[in-house]
Write a protein that holds these residues in place. Structure first.
Motif, PDB file in Angstrom:
ATOM      1  N   GLU A 102      15.703  -8.152   1.215  1.00  0.00           N
ATOM      2  CA  GLU A 102      15.010  -6.949   1.683  1.00  0.00           C
ATOM      3  C   GLU A 102      15.512  -5.684   1.009  1.00  0.00           C
ATOM      4  O   GLU A 102      15.648  -4.640   1.643  1.00  0.00           O
ATOM      5  CB  GLU A 102      15.145  -6.835   3.195  1.00  0.00           C
ATOM      6  CG  GLU A 102      14.424  -7.921   3.939  1.00  0.00           C
ATOM      7  CD  GLU A 102      14.502  -7.761   5.440  1.00  0.00           C
ATOM      8  OE1 GLU A 102      15.352  -6.994   5.935  1.00  0.00           O
ATOM      9  OE2 GLU A 102      13.691  -8.390   6.132  1.00  0.00           O
ATOM     10  N   GLU A 112      11.135  -2.291  -1.544  1.00  0.00           N
ATOM     11  CA  GLU A 112      11.341  -2.727  -0.166  1.00  0.00           C
ATOM     12  C   GLU A 112      12.723  -2.307   0.291  1.00  0.00           C
ATOM     13  O   GLU A 112      13.726  -2.553  -0.370  1.00  0.00           O
ATOM     14  CB  GLU A 112      11.217  -4.240  -0.010  1.00  0.00           C
ATOM     15  CG  GLU A 112      11.474  -4.678   1.426  1.00  0.00           C
ATOM     16  CD  GLU A 112      11.243  -6.149   1.694  1.00  0.00           C
ATOM     17  OE1 GLU A 112      11.282  -6.530   2.878  1.00  0.00           O
ATOM     18  OE2 GLU A 112      11.042  -6.918   0.735  1.00  0.00           O
ATOM     19  N   ASP A 113      12.741  -1.620   1.399  1.00  0.00           N
ATOM     20  CA  ASP A 113      13.924  -1.421   2.209  1.00  0.00           C
ATOM     21  C   ASP A 113      13.641  -2.207   3.475  1.00  0.00           C
ATOM     22  O   ASP A 113      12.479  -2.491   3.773  1.00  0.00           O
ATOM     23  CB  ASP A 113      14.115   0.066   2.560  1.00  0.00           C
ATOM     24  CG  ASP A 113      14.534   0.891   1.350  1.00  0.00           C
ATOM     25  OD1 ASP A 113      15.286   0.376   0.516  1.00  0.00           O
ATOM     26  OD2 ASP A 113      14.103   2.054   1.253  1.00  0.00           O
ATOM     27  N   ASN A 141      12.210  -3.471   6.611  1.00  0.00           N
ATOM     28  CA  ASN A 141      11.066  -3.072   7.433  1.00  0.00           C
ATOM     29  C   ASN A 141      10.146  -2.049   6.777  1.00  0.00           C
ATOM     30  O   ASN A 141       9.336  -1.419   7.451  1.00  0.00           O
ATOM     31  CB  ASN A 141      11.528  -2.538   8.794  1.00  0.00           C
ATOM     32  CG  ASN A 141      12.334  -3.559   9.547  1.00  0.00           C
ATOM     33  OD1 ASN A 141      11.973  -4.730   9.579  1.00  0.00           O
ATOM     34  ND2 ASN A 141      13.430  -3.127  10.122  1.00  0.00           N
ATOM     35  N   ARG A 142      10.254  -1.868   5.474  1.00  0.00           N
ATOM     36  CA  ARG A 142       9.389  -0.903   4.796  1.00  0.00           C
ATOM     37  C   ARG A 142       9.136  -1.379   3.373  1.00  0.00           C
ATOM     38  O   ARG A 142      10.073  -1.631   2.617  1.00  0.00           O
ATOM     39  CB  ARG A 142      10.071   0.455   4.781  1.00  0.00           C
ATOM     40  CG  ARG A 142       9.251   1.528   4.156  1.00  0.00           C
ATOM     41  CD  ARG A 142       9.966   2.849   4.275  1.00  0.00           C
ATOM     42  NE  ARG A 142       9.149   3.839   3.600  1.00  0.00           N
ATOM     43  CZ  ARG A 142       9.391   5.117   3.602  1.00  0.00           C
ATOM     44  NH1 ARG A 142      10.427   5.582   4.223  1.00  0.00           N
ATOM     45  NH2 ARG A 142       8.598   5.935   2.971  1.00  0.00           N
ATOM     46  N   MET A 196       6.723  -0.102   0.126  1.00  0.00           N
ATOM     47  CA  MET A 196       5.854   0.988  -0.324  1.00  0.00           C
ATOM     48  C   MET A 196       5.522   0.823  -1.809  1.00  0.00           C
ATOM     49  O   MET A 196       6.291   0.217  -2.556  1.00  0.00           O
ATOM     50  CB  MET A 196       6.543   2.338  -0.123  1.00  0.00           C
ATOM     51  CG  MET A 196       7.022   2.614   1.294  1.00  0.00           C
ATOM     52  SD  MET A 196       5.703   2.844   2.497  1.00  0.00           S
ATOM     53  CE  MET A 196       5.099   4.460   2.026  1.00  0.00           C
ATOM     54  N   ASP A 256       1.489   2.389   1.981  1.00  0.00           N
ATOM     55  CA  ASP A 256       2.342   1.643   2.901  1.00  0.00           C
ATOM     56  C   ASP A 256       1.814   0.212   2.902  1.00  0.00           C
ATOM     57  O   ASP A 256       0.745  -0.072   3.451  1.00  0.00           O
ATOM     58  CB  ASP A 256       2.277   2.254   4.301  1.00  0.00           C
ATOM     59  CG  ASP A 256       3.180   1.548   5.297  1.00  0.00           C
ATOM     60  OD1 ASP A 256       3.404   0.318   5.164  1.00  0.00           O
ATOM     61  OD2 ASP A 256       3.655   2.213   6.222  1.00  0.00           O
ATOM     62  N   VAL A 309       2.878  -2.516   4.338  1.00  0.00           N
ATOM     63  CA  VAL A 309       2.903  -3.235   5.618  1.00  0.00           C
ATOM     64  C   VAL A 309       1.638  -2.934   6.424  1.00  0.00           C
ATOM     65  O   VAL A 309       1.005  -3.848   6.961  1.00  0.00           O
ATOM     66  CB  VAL A 309       4.182  -2.897   6.409  1.00  0.00           C
ATOM     67  CG1 VAL A 309       4.141  -3.530   7.797  1.00  0.00           C
ATOM     68  CG2 VAL A 309       5.410  -3.380   5.643  1.00  0.00           C
ATOM     69  N   THR A 310       1.230  -1.679   6.482  1.00  0.00           N
ATOM     70  CA  THR A 310       0.007  -1.344   7.219  1.00  0.00           C
ATOM     71  C   THR A 310      -1.237  -1.558   6.367  1.00  0.00           C
ATOM     72  O   THR A 310      -2.339  -1.691   6.903  1.00  0.00           O
ATOM     73  CB  THR A 310       0.013   0.121   7.692  1.00  0.00           C
ATOM     74  OG1 THR A 310      -0.031   0.980   6.549  1.00  0.00           O
ATOM     75  CG2 THR A 310       1.232   0.415   8.554  1.00  0.00           C
ATOM     76  N   TYR A 368       3.711  -9.617   2.927  1.00  0.00           N
ATOM     77  CA  TYR A 368       3.911  -8.207   2.594  1.00  0.00           C
ATOM     78  C   TYR A 368       4.429  -7.974   1.177  1.00  0.00           C
ATOM     79  O   TYR A 368       3.917  -7.133   0.452  1.00  0.00           O
ATOM     80  CB  TYR A 368       4.831  -7.532   3.609  1.00  0.00           C
ATOM     81  CG  TYR A 368       4.236  -7.448   4.989  1.00  0.00           C
ATOM     82  CD1 TYR A 368       2.907  -7.083   5.183  1.00  0.00           C
ATOM     83  CD2 TYR A 368       4.999  -7.744   6.103  1.00  0.00           C
ATOM     84  CE1 TYR A 368       2.353  -7.018   6.447  1.00  0.00           C
ATOM     85  CE2 TYR A 368       4.456  -7.670   7.377  1.00  0.00           C
ATOM     86  CZ  TYR A 368       3.143  -7.307   7.554  1.00  0.00           C
ATOM     87  OH  TYR A 368       2.605  -7.231   8.799  1.00  0.00           O
TER      88      TYR A 368
END
Length: 196
Positions: A10, A102-103, A105-106, A108, A122, A124-125, A162
């Protein structure tokens, strides 16, 4: 499709630019990039040592179609490839540069065209960050694979994990299909402080 989270955990950043790898590394702050046959091993050793140095090791290689990739795995001081000034330098002169990172949970993606960041996604969304406009070719390319200005991801984007969405976004903008072989073997690399 390549899964960068499966490969690197991650914490990763990959930047694609329409430059030779040596030139991209130079624009990303590496002075005197050198051949690094064991580049990934060197990054792993640096991370295991856990130093608080401001320099990060960037690894680059030429890809297909005039593109190159620069890989970062040391994100303790930020990702060099996501710095707006770095993206501006990589995309100067009418070119395109795109970074995905990627960090925890994120995840981009940022796209720069002709010296300016034009959109941020984003992953993920599946939505663009406010301020991205649909009149840019890069945005239209991302919309065409299922990312959205104001709704959830659909189509190809919704059908992938993701980190694979990030790879899909890179491909949509650049036309480069990343493969696992693109991440093995020798690299060109060096230290940069631009992400600090």
């Amino acid at each position: 499709m390549v899964d960068l989270t499966e490969m690197y955990g991650e914490g990763w950043c990959i930047t694609l630019a329409a430059l030779e790898a040596a030139e991209a590394l130079c624009r990303m702050g590496v002075k005197g990039a050198a051949s690094m046959p064991d580049g990934l091993d060197v990054v792993t050793e640096r991370m295991e040592e856990g130093g608080e140095e401001p320099e990060v090791l960037l690894l680059g290689r030429d890809l297909r179609g005039g593109w190159c990739a620069v890989l970062e795995l040391e994100g303790t001081c930020g990702w060099t490839g996501t710095d707006p000034g770095v993206l501006a330098a990589l995309s100067a002169g009418g070119q395109t540069a795109v970074s995905a990172y990627e960090d925890p949970n994120r995840i981009m993606v940022q796209v720069a065209v002709d010296g300016a960041v034009v959109c941020e996604l984003d992953v993920v969304t599946g939505r663009f960050v406010p301020g991205s406009t649909g009149d840019q070719q890069a945005v239209r390319d991302l919309l065409s694979v299922g990312f959205s200005l104001d709704d959830e991801a659909s189509g190809q984007a919704a059908a992938t994990e993701y980190s694979q969405r990030a790879v899909l976004a890179l491909r949509a903008v650049t036309g480069v299909e990343l493969m696992e072989d693109d991440f093995s073997g020798p690299w060109l690399g060096g230290l940069s402080t631009l992400g600090a």
